[in-house]
Scaffold this active site. Structure first.
Site, PDB file in Angstrom:
ATOM      1  N   ILE A  29       1.051   6.591  -0.006  1.00  0.00           N
ATOM      2  CA  ILE A  29       0.168   5.855   1.009  1.00  0.00           C
ATOM      3  C   ILE A  29      -1.274   5.622   0.485  1.00  0.00           C
ATOM      4  CG2 ILE A  29      -0.332   5.113   3.135  1.00  0.00           C
ATOM      5  CD1 ILE A  29       1.893   6.991   4.316  1.00  0.00           C
ATOM      6  N   CYS A  30      -1.532   4.406   0.221  1.00  0.00           N
ATOM      7  CA  CYS A  30      -2.861   4.301  -0.150  1.00  0.00           C
ATOM      8  C   CYS A  30      -3.641   3.805   1.425  1.00  0.00           C
ATOM      9  CB  CYS A  30      -3.098   2.923  -0.940  1.00  0.00           C
ATOM     10  SG  CYS A  30      -5.099   2.599  -1.416  1.00  0.00           S
ATOM     11  N   LEU A  31      -4.501   4.648   1.853  1.00  0.00           N
ATOM     12  CA  LEU A  31      -5.143   4.330   3.210  1.00  0.00           C
ATOM     13  C   LEU A  31      -6.249   5.232   2.958  1.00  0.00           C
ATOM     14  CD1 LEU A  31      -4.927   3.406   5.998  1.00  0.00           C
ATOM     15  CD2 LEU A  31      -3.613   5.358   6.694  1.00  0.00           C
TER      16      LEU A  31
ATOM     17  N   ASN B 215       0.784  -1.157  -0.205  1.00  0.00           N
ATOM     18  CA  ASN B 215       0.155  -0.032  -0.061  1.00  0.00           C
ATOM     19  C   ASN B 215       0.887   1.190   0.007  1.00  0.00           C
ATOM     20  OD1 ASN B 215      -1.602  -2.039   2.188  1.00  0.00           O
ATOM     21  ND2 ASN B 215      -2.720  -1.526   0.322  1.00  0.00           N
TER      22      ASN B 215
ATOM     23  N   LEU C  16      -0.352  -0.213  -4.425  1.00  0.00           N
ATOM     24  CA  LEU C  16       0.339   0.903  -5.085  1.00  0.00           C
ATOM     25  C   LEU C  16       1.826   0.230  -5.396  1.00  0.00           C
ATOM     26  CD1 LEU C  16      -0.213   4.057  -2.945  1.00  0.00           C
ATOM     27  CD2 LEU C  16      -0.992   3.676  -5.220  1.00  0.00           C
TER      28      LEU C  16
END
Length: 157
Positions: free
Chosen positions: A89-91, A81, A124
């Site tokens: 950051i994929c959050l 991520n 990601l």
């Protein structure tokens, strides 16, 4: 903008007051710009990131806390991520699930939780995500451990 400054000053005071309350997170405000922060987060125990210290960069919008901060890893990390080159950051809480109730400290906590519990279905870093999705936990962990040693651990003389 005045509201965001007031909120950031409040968070700054809380961070100063509770420095020892959370030994896994060190938040640092830029001396000349309250909208720029960095954080040092410790890799969670029992993960390939254990023993590493990871630096995060925060760019806080003037509409904070109505809009989330932009956060990225400055330290290289092998994680599904996190974009390997940019540190993005994929959050969900940094995107569509943001709430003004979140603080910079709680964002750091959420990032540490993400480090311990990756989400390989929204990668990601496709290499990292593919290892986990194909069930190659050992391959993922050895790559993550290697990058942690190379990038996030103090060099021994």
């Amino acid at each position: 903008m005045q509201t965001s400054r007031a909120r950031l000053f409040k968070e700054y005071k809380e961070v100063q007051r509770e420095k020892s309350a959370d030994p896994d997170i060190q938040l640092i405000c830029d001396d000349s710009n309250i909208f720029k922060w960095t954080a040092l987060v410790k890799g969670p125990s029992e993960t390939p990131y254990e023993g590493g210290v990871f630096q995060l960069a925060f760019a806080i919008p003037e509409q904070y806390p109505l809009l989330p901060p932009q956060v990225r890893f400055l330290t290289k990390i092998f994680h599904p991520n996190v974009h390997f080159k940019t540190g993005e950051i994929c959050l969900d809480i940094l995107k569509n699930a943001w709430s003004p109730a979140w603080t910079l400290q709680s964002v750091c906590r959420a990032i540490i939780a993400l480090m311990a519990h990756p989400e390989p279905d929204s990668p990601l870093n496709c290499d990292s995500g593919n290892l986990l999705r194909s069930g190659d936990i050992r391959g993922y962990q050895s790559m993550a451990r290697m990058y942690t040693r190379l990038a996030a651990m103090p060099k021994k003389n």
